[in-house]
Design a protein around this motif. Structure first.
Motif, PDB file in Angstrom:
ATOM      1  N   GLU A 215       0.764  -1.270   0.087  1.00 37.97           N
ATOM      2  CA  GLU A 215       0.100  -0.009   0.123  1.00 37.97           C
ATOM      3  C   GLU A 215       0.595   1.772  -0.301  1.00 37.97           C
ATOM      4  OE1 GLU A 215      -2.746   2.299   0.348  1.00 37.97           O
ATOM      5  OE2 GLU A 215      -2.970   0.250  -0.013  1.00 37.97           O
ATOM      6  N   ASP A 216       2.001   1.536   1.163  1.00 39.15           N
ATOM      7  CA  ASP A 216       2.555   2.087   0.902  1.00 39.15           C
ATOM      8  C   ASP A 216       3.505   2.744  -0.544  1.00 39.15           C
ATOM      9  OD1 ASP A 216       1.905   2.942   3.116  1.00 39.15           O
ATOM     10  OD2 ASP A 216       3.866   1.856   4.850  1.00 39.15           O
ATOM     11  N   LEU A 217       4.047   1.686  -1.150  1.00 38.24           N
ATOM     12  CA  LEU A 217       4.607   1.927  -2.316  1.00 38.24           C
ATOM     13  C   LEU A 217       3.573   2.204  -3.643  1.00 38.24           C
ATOM     14  CD1 LEU A 217       6.543   1.643  -4.837  1.00 38.24           C
ATOM     15  CD2 LEU A 217       5.909  -0.794  -5.060  1.00 38.24           C
ATOM     16  N   LEU A 218       2.291   2.315  -3.449  1.00 34.92           N
ATOM     17  CA  LEU A 218       1.287   2.837  -4.140  1.00 34.92           C
ATOM     18  C   LEU A 218       1.365   4.129  -4.210  1.00 34.92           C
ATOM     19  CD1 LEU A 218      -1.146  -0.206  -4.657  1.00 34.92           C
ATOM     20  CD2 LEU A 218       0.315   0.226  -6.454  1.00 34.92           C
ATOM     21  N   CYS A 219       0.642   4.438  -2.628  1.00 32.50           N
ATOM     22  CA  CYS A 219       1.082   5.444  -2.412  1.00 32.50           C
ATOM     23  C   CYS A 219       2.196   6.773  -2.652  1.00 32.50           C
ATOM     24  CB  CYS A 219       0.538   5.667  -0.246  1.00 32.50           C
ATOM     25  SG  CYS A 219      -0.868   5.403  -0.648  1.00 32.50           S
ATOM     26  N   ARG A 220       3.326   6.332  -2.892  1.00 30.55           N
ATOM     27  CA  ARG A 220       4.401   7.321  -2.947  1.00 30.55           C
ATOM     28  C   ARG A 220       4.493   7.127  -4.771  1.00 30.55           C
ATOM     29  NH1 ARG A 220       6.949   3.354   0.588  1.00 30.55           N
ATOM     30  NH2 ARG A 220       7.716   1.657  -1.055  1.00 30.55           N
ATOM     31  N   GLU A 222       1.985   7.216  -6.337  1.00 30.75           N
ATOM     32  CA  GLU A 222       0.469   7.946  -6.720  1.00 30.75           C
ATOM     33  C   GLU A 222       1.138   9.411  -6.510  1.00 30.75           C
ATOM     34  OE1 GLU A 222      -2.941   5.190  -6.731  1.00 30.75           O
ATOM     35  OE2 GLU A 222      -2.154   5.970  -4.854  1.00 30.75           O
ATOM     36  N   ARG A 223       1.853   9.418  -4.713  1.00 33.65           N
ATOM     37  CA  ARG A 223       1.607  11.329  -4.653  1.00 33.65           C
ATOM     38  C   ARG A 223       2.974  11.908  -5.922  1.00 33.65           C
ATOM     39  NH1 ARG A 223       2.861   9.426  -0.595  1.00 33.65           N
ATOM     40  NH2 ARG A 223       4.772   9.162  -0.256  1.00 33.65           N
ATOM     41  N   TYR A 224       4.010  10.329  -6.211  1.00 33.74           N
ATOM     42  CA  TYR A 224       4.683  10.939  -7.174  1.00 33.74           C
ATOM     43  C   TYR A 224       4.679  11.487  -8.244  1.00 33.74           C
ATOM     44  CZ  TYR A 224       9.322  11.620  -9.890  1.00 33.74           C
ATOM     45  OH  TYR A 224      10.474  11.785 -10.576  1.00 33.74           O
ATOM     46  N   GLY A 225       3.210  10.857  -8.920  1.00 28.42           N
ATOM     47  CA  GLY A 225       3.009  11.659 -10.706  1.00 28.42           C
ATOM     48  C   GLY A 225       2.110  12.723 -10.222  1.00 28.42           C
ATOM     49  N   SER A 226       1.978  12.796  -9.013  1.00 31.04           N
ATOM     50  CA  SER A 226       0.846  13.547  -8.593  1.00 31.04           C
ATOM     51  C   SER A 226       1.852  15.540  -8.864  1.00 31.04           C
ATOM     52  CB  SER A 226      -0.287  13.699  -6.928  1.00 31.04           C
ATOM     53  OG  SER A 226      -0.914  15.192  -7.139  1.00 31.04           O
ATOM     54  N   GLU A 227       2.730  14.852  -7.113  1.00 37.06           N
ATOM     55  CA  GLU A 227       3.528  17.032  -7.841  1.00 37.06           C
ATOM     56  C   GLU A 227       3.987  16.870  -8.787  1.00 37.06           C
ATOM     57  OE1 GLU A 227       6.095  14.493  -4.603  1.00 37.06           O
ATOM     58  OE2 GLU A 227       4.980  15.467  -2.512  1.00 37.06           O
ATOM     59  N   HIS A 228       4.583  15.527  -9.806  1.00 37.97           N
ATOM     60  CA  HIS A 228       5.419  16.192 -11.024  1.00 37.97           C
ATOM     61  C   HIS A 228       4.635  16.238 -11.986  1.00 37.97           C
ATOM     62  CE1 HIS A 228       8.458  14.340  -8.286  1.00 37.97           C
ATOM     63  NE2 HIS A 228       9.353  15.300  -9.022  1.00 37.97           N
ATOM     64  N   GLY A 229       3.321  15.895 -12.272  1.00 38.04           N
ATOM     65  CA  GLY A 229       2.498  16.134 -12.841  1.00 38.04           C
ATOM     66  C   GLY A 229       1.717  15.168 -13.963  1.00 38.04           C
ATOM     67  N   MET A 230       2.200  14.319 -13.898  1.00 37.33           N
ATOM     68  CA  MET A 230       2.145  13.174 -14.060  1.00 37.33           C
ATOM     69  C   MET A 230       1.130  12.342 -14.133  1.00 37.33           C
ATOM     70  SD  MET A 230       5.762  10.988 -13.789  1.00 37.33           S
ATOM     71  CE  MET A 230       7.431  12.482 -14.537  1.00 37.33           C
ATOM     72  N   ASN A 238      -4.887  -2.127 -11.719  1.00 34.80           N
ATOM     73  CA  ASN A 238      -5.151  -3.676 -11.285  1.00 34.80           C
ATOM     74  C   ASN A 238      -4.165  -3.880  -9.832  1.00 34.80           C
ATOM     75  OD1 ASN A 238      -6.421  -5.387 -12.697  1.00 34.80           O
ATOM     76  ND2 ASN A 238      -4.424  -6.231 -13.492  1.00 34.80           N
ATOM     77  N   CYS A 239      -3.105  -3.051 -10.087  1.00 32.20           N
ATOM     78  CA  CYS A 239      -2.383  -3.281  -8.171  1.00 32.20           C
ATOM     79  C   CYS A 239      -3.802  -3.061  -7.331  1.00 32.20           C
ATOM     80  CB  CYS A 239      -1.264  -2.001  -8.584  1.00 32.20           C
ATOM     81  SG  CYS A 239       0.272  -2.414  -9.790  1.00 32.20           S
ATOM     82  N   ARG A 240      -4.372  -2.049  -7.825  1.00 36.69           N
ATOM     83  CA  ARG A 240      -5.311  -1.202  -6.284  1.00 36.69           C
ATOM     84  C   ARG A 240      -6.130  -2.636  -6.030  1.00 36.69           C
ATOM     85  NH1 ARG A 240      -3.349   1.299  -2.667  1.00 36.69           N
ATOM     86  NH2 ARG A 240      -2.588   3.664  -3.454  1.00 36.69           N
ATOM     87  N   ARG A 241      -6.544  -3.527  -7.091  1.00 40.95           N
ATOM     88  CA  ARG A 241      -7.985  -4.660  -7.337  1.00 40.95           C
ATOM     89  C   ARG A 241      -6.798  -5.757  -6.616  1.00 40.95           C
ATOM     90  NH1 ARG A 241      -9.310  -2.991 -12.699  1.00 40.95           N
ATOM     91  NH2 ARG A 241     -11.096  -2.225 -12.821  1.00 40.95           N
ATOM     92  N   ALA A 242      -5.478  -6.017  -7.018  1.00 40.23           N
ATOM     93  CA  ALA A 242      -5.080  -6.866  -6.013  1.00 40.23           C
ATOM     94  C   ALA A 242      -4.381  -7.199  -5.227  1.00 40.23           C
ATOM     95  CB  ALA A 242      -3.576  -7.371  -6.805  1.00 40.23           C
ATOM     96  N   LEU A 243      -4.427  -6.106  -4.598  1.00 43.12           N
ATOM     97  CA  LEU A 243      -4.375  -6.089  -3.175  1.00 43.12           C
ATOM     98  C   LEU A 243      -5.352  -6.043  -2.207  1.00 43.12           C
ATOM     99  CD1 LEU A 243      -1.696  -4.741  -1.055  1.00 43.12           C
ATOM    100  CD2 LEU A 243      -2.683  -2.099  -1.536  1.00 43.12           C
ATOM    101  N   ALA A 244      -6.580  -5.744  -2.477  1.00 36.93           N
ATOM    102  CA  ALA A 244      -7.926  -5.767  -2.010  1.00 36.93           C
ATOM    103  C   ALA A 244      -7.667  -7.450  -1.844  1.00 36.93           C
ATOM    104  CB  ALA A 244      -8.796  -4.710  -2.632  1.00 36.93           C
TER     105      ALA A 244
END
Length: 380
Positions: A215-220, A222-230, A238-244
């Motif tokens: 979960e922490d990896l996916l948050c990092r 997503e946060r990196y993409g948001s901070e860099h406009g990606m 799919n990673c989120r679904r798998a994690l569930a």
């Protein structure tokens, strides 16, 4: 970055996007050349001794613990030789199939991944940051697929920070979590769940990872993409679904397949390796348990063929404790009809003990299960 000595030309699949920020930068080539250089660093293979003195059940019917450890040692040897033959100063970061071998993960990508030759075990997969992806590194005099030297390899580039671990002196690869994320491009949802389970084994060769660390990896990311406009990388949903659907502390690939089979047929989400204290004080761990109904589903792989008497005594003790016991073998998972029969038997025990009829006529799509789009089922 340690680059190939002979690089394939432009064209072919070079530059094909795997994610918006993670893609193949060229087909294949070779690291170094000539004879291998053997290293004394083999004595420092990453946490190989974690299996020493461990008892317990069959870890996987197809890949025994000892075999996995030997594959890990062989992978470290190949990577050490490749690094020694490389002319660049920066160390390689091995990933994907190579990282699976280096980490000693109890999962075989060759049986799960679609036929992508770039992920073959005979190749070394290496990932680099996008700043290392220089135009000259895409150029070569050889045709795609031509391999010179001793260490054929495929290279990938990542536009997000690469997370790494040193598995032996001089050998670095992506962390289990980052390796899982990179495989999301190649795996369907079920296989991505199975890989995540395999990385959270009770008796892993690598350092323990948890659902929280995924979960922490996916948050990092997503946060990196948001901070860099990606935008978020393709595959992260799919990673989120798998994690569930992933579970900590599993023992084998087949147990993961069995668990997913049951929940796809509408059964409640079971507990993995449920601790049960028997009347005589003995502690046992049940593979797949429904504690409220006191139903135990056990997968018995080939390892159990050599301990049938011990397993029979264990089963008797569990049944005397008031639990219904369902035994599943490889043959019982071989066909769609056989899988249906397993689900029917478990559902019958659950109905007898709870009054609830969970069984569906047709199994859910796994994405619907992951998204919670099923009546009468809630995530734990």
């Amino acid at each position: 970055m340690c680059w190939l000595k002979d690089r394939p030309p432009n064209g072919g699949d070079g530059g094909r996007s795997l994610y918006p920020h993670f893609h193949i930068i060229f087909d294949a080539g070779c690291i170094g050349g000539g004879e291998p250089i053997h290293s004394l660093a083999m004595c420092n293979v990453y946490r190989t001794n974690r299996y020493e003195g461990r008892g317990g059940k069959d870890m996987d019917g197809s890949e025994g613990r000892e075999h996995i450890a030997h594959m890990q040692i062989d992978a470290v040897s190949r990577c050490l030789d490749a690094e020694a033959a490389c002319g660049r100063g920066e160390a390689c970061i091995f990933t994907l199939t190579t990282a699976i071998r280096l980490l000693g993960v109890d999962w075989d990508p060759l049986t799960a991944v679609k036929p992508w030759w770039r992920l073959g075990a005979e190749l070394l997969q290496v990932v680099v940051g996008d700043k290392n992806n220089k135009p000259r590194d895409r150029l070569a005099k050889q045709r795609p697929g031509t391999r010179q030297g001793r260490y054929p390899a495929t290279f990938f580039t990542s536009g997000i920070p690469i997370e790494t671990v040193e598995v032996a002196d001089g050998v670095t690869c992506t962390t289990p979590e980052f390796t899982w994320f990179m495989f999301a491009r190649f795996l369907d949802l079920e296989e991505l769940v199975i890989l995540g389970d395999a990385m959270m084994r009770r008796y892993a060769l690598h350092d323990q990872v948890t659902l929280e660390s995924f979960e922490d990896l996916l948050c990092r990311i997503e946060r990196y993409g948001s901070e860099h406009g990606m935008r978020a990388p393709k595959g992260i949903r799919n990673c989120r679904r798998a994690l569930a659907l992933m579970e900590e502390g599993t023992d084998s690939v087949r147990e993961s397949i069995l668990r997913l089979l049951l929940i796809r047929y509408g059964l409640p989400r079971p507990v993995v390796n449920y601790p049960l204290v028997l009347p005589d004080g003995t502690l046992v761990f049940l593979d797949i348990a429904f504690p409220d109904a006191r139903v135990d589903v056990e997968y018995d792989g080939r390892f159990h063929q050599n301990q049938w008497a011990q397993d029979a005594q264990r089963r008797l003790a569990i049944e005397l404790a008031g639990w219904a016991y369902v035994q599943v073998t490889d043959e019982a998972l071989a066909t769609k009809d056989a899988c249906r029969q397993i689900a029917e038997l478990v559902a019958r025990y659950l109905k007898e003990r709870t009054g609830n009829d969970y069984l569906r006529d047709e199994p859910f799509d796994l994405r619907a299960v992951a998204d919670g789009r099923r009546k009468g089922w809630k995530r734990r």
